[in-house]
Design a protein around this motif. Structure first.
Motif, mmCIF file in Angstrom:
data_model
loop_
_atom_site.group_PDB
_atom_site.id
_atom_site.type_symbol
_atom_site.label_atom_id
_atom_site.label_comp_id
_atom_site.label_asym_id
_atom_site.label_seq_id
_atom_site.Cartn_x
_atom_site.Cartn_y
_atom_site.Cartn_z
ATOM 1 N N LEU A 31 -15.993 -110.496 44.853
ATOM 2 C CA LEU A 31 -16.793 -110.797 43.672
ATOM 3 C C LEU A 31 -17.207 -109.505 42.986
ATOM 4 O O LEU A 31 -17.395 -108.467 43.621
ATOM 5 C CB LEU A 31 -18.039 -111.593 44.062
ATOM 6 C CG LEU A 31 -17.815 -112.955 44.718
ATOM 7 C CD1 LEU A 31 -19.128 -113.532 45.175
ATOM 8 C CD2 LEU A 31 -17.111 -113.893 43.778
ATOM 9 N N ASP A 32 -17.388 -109.588 41.683
ATOM 10 C CA ASP A 32 -17.892 -108.460 40.917
ATOM 11 C C ASP A 32 -19.379 -108.292 41.229
ATOM 12 O O ASP A 32 -20.143 -109.259 41.224
ATOM 13 C CB ASP A 32 -17.676 -108.711 39.431
ATOM 14 C CG ASP A 32 -18.027 -107.515 38.576
ATOM 15 O OD1 ASP A 32 -18.090 -106.395 39.119
ATOM 16 O OD2 ASP A 32 -18.237 -107.706 37.362
ATOM 17 N N ASP A 33 -19.800 -107.059 41.506
ATOM 18 C CA ASP A 33 -21.187 -106.807 41.892
ATOM 19 C C ASP A 33 -22.165 -107.088 40.758
ATOM 20 O O ASP A 33 -23.282 -107.553 40.994
ATOM 21 C CB ASP A 33 -21.352 -105.356 42.364
ATOM 22 C CG ASP A 33 -20.640 -105.104 43.677
ATOM 23 O OD1 ASP A 33 -20.476 -106.077 44.444
ATOM 24 O OD2 ASP A 33 -20.254 -103.953 43.937
ATOM 25 N N LYS A 34 -21.781 -106.830 39.532
ATOM 26 C CA LYS A 34 -22.693 -106.999 38.399
ATOM 27 C C LYS A 34 -22.815 -108.446 37.955
ATOM 28 O O LYS A 34 -23.911 -108.967 37.777
ATOM 29 C CB LYS A 34 -22.235 -106.134 37.227
ATOM 30 C CG LYS A 34 -22.319 -104.650 37.510
ATOM 31 C CD LYS A 34 -21.809 -103.850 36.348
ATOM 32 C CE LYS A 34 -21.808 -102.370 36.708
ATOM 33 N NZ LYS A 34 -21.222 -101.563 35.656
ATOM 34 N N SER A 35 -21.682 -109.103 37.766
ATOM 35 C CA SER A 35 -21.724 -110.464 37.217
ATOM 36 C C SER A 35 -21.691 -111.547 38.290
ATOM 37 O O SER A 35 -22.112 -112.674 38.025
ATOM 38 C CB SER A 35 -20.564 -110.671 36.244
ATOM 39 O OG SER A 35 -19.329 -110.607 36.937
ATOM 40 N N GLY A 36 -21.167 -111.247 39.457
ATOM 41 C CA GLY A 36 -21.068 -112.250 40.515
ATOM 42 C C GLY A 36 -19.845 -113.132 40.381
ATOM 43 O O GLY A 36 -19.647 -114.055 41.162
ATOM 44 N N LYS A 37 -19.010 -112.871 39.383
ATOM 45 C CA LYS A 37 -17.786 -113.645 39.179
ATOM 46 C C LYS A 37 -16.658 -113.041 40.025
ATOM 47 O O LYS A 37 -16.683 -111.862 40.353
ATOM 48 C CB LYS A 37 -17.380 -113.599 37.706
ATOM 49 C CG LYS A 37 -18.343 -114.310 36.797
ATOM 50 C CD LYS A 37 -17.862 -114.225 35.361
ATOM 51 C CE LYS A 37 -18.846 -114.916 34.442
ATOM 52 N NZ LYS A 37 -18.430 -114.803 33.032
ATOM 53 N N ASN A 88 -13.306 -111.218 40.975
ATOM 54 C CA ASN A 88 -12.636 -110.099 40.315
ATOM 55 C C ASN A 88 -11.354 -110.519 39.606
ATOM 56 O O ASN A 88 -11.012 -109.970 38.570
ATOM 57 C CB ASN A 88 -12.330 -108.985 41.322
ATOM 58 C CG ASN A 88 -13.582 -108.265 41.756
ATOM 59 O OD1 ASN A 88 -14.533 -108.126 41.001
ATOM 60 N ND2 ASN A 88 -13.588 -107.819 43.000
ATOM 61 N N LYS A 108 -9.415 -114.107 35.795
ATOM 62 C CA LYS A 108 -8.540 -114.299 34.631
ATOM 63 C C LYS A 108 -7.052 -114.288 34.978
ATOM 64 O O LYS A 108 -6.228 -114.514 34.118
ATOM 65 C CB LYS A 108 -8.807 -113.202 33.591
ATOM 66 C CG LYS A 108 -10.237 -113.124 33.126
ATOM 67 C CD LYS A 108 -10.586 -114.311 32.276
ATOM 68 C CE LYS A 108 -12.012 -114.136 31.760
ATOM 69 N NZ LYS A 108 -12.497 -115.280 31.081
#
Length: 172
Positions: A30-36, A38, A41
């Motif tokens: 997961l992306d650390d900033k957004s939580g989405k 990686n 897309k």
């Protein structure tokens, strides 16, 4: 039939457990900033998400179908249609689709994780992951043929017929 249902229910439970764990541990993290995720897309991630959901839903359906076989009343009339149809749908529809979806989930997760350096190895491993699907088809084909034959082609073999054939034995 009971032992087949027990064994298939065990396999369906293992598949449900594995694909549930795979849905929680997303490949690529997961992306650390957004939580989405990686790789949200990327097309292989969509394949992973859809196949993981299909694997979990179909393995859960297989568990319920095999459970309905185990808790059946086992009346004589159930062995004509009800139990064989449940075994057909559980084994061939639900369990086969859960195994297929699980292998697609594995292949897409492997493809997402290891596509960086070389594209030949992940493609080879992903293609090789479909071997268990072929093995399942080959190994369960005789069982499927026996169930289909006894359910649909020999349905009147154990039912009493209205006309009775008398055979006279001639003494020699």
């Amino acid at each position: 039939m009971k032992s087949t249902a027990q064994n298939c229910m065990l396999i369906s439970t293992v598949i449900a457990t594995g694909v549930f764990a795979a849905s929680i541990t997303i490949p690529g993290g997961l992306d650390d900033k957004s939580g989405k995720p990686n790789y949200l897309k990327k097309p292989p991630f969509l394949v992973f998400a859809i196949s993981d959901a299909v694997a979990f839903i179909s393995s859960t359906a297989a568990i319920l179908i095999f459970l309905s076989i185990l808790v059946s009343r086992y009346a004589e009339s159930d062995f004509y249609k009800s139990l064989p149809l449940k075994l057909i749908f559980g084994l061939l529809v639900a369990l086969f689709s859960s195994i297929t979806s699980m292998m697609v989930t594995f292949a897409s997760a492997f493809f997402i994780t290891y596509y960086y350096d070389s594209n030949r190895v992940p493609i080879f491993i992903s293609a090789f992951a479909f071997l268990p699907i072929l093995l399942f088809i080959v190994l369960q084909f005789s069982l499927w043929c026996d169930i289909m034959y006894s359910t649909f082609y020999c349905k009147n073999i154990f039912k009493p017929d209205k006309s009775i054939l008398y055979v006279l034995l001639v003494e020699m």
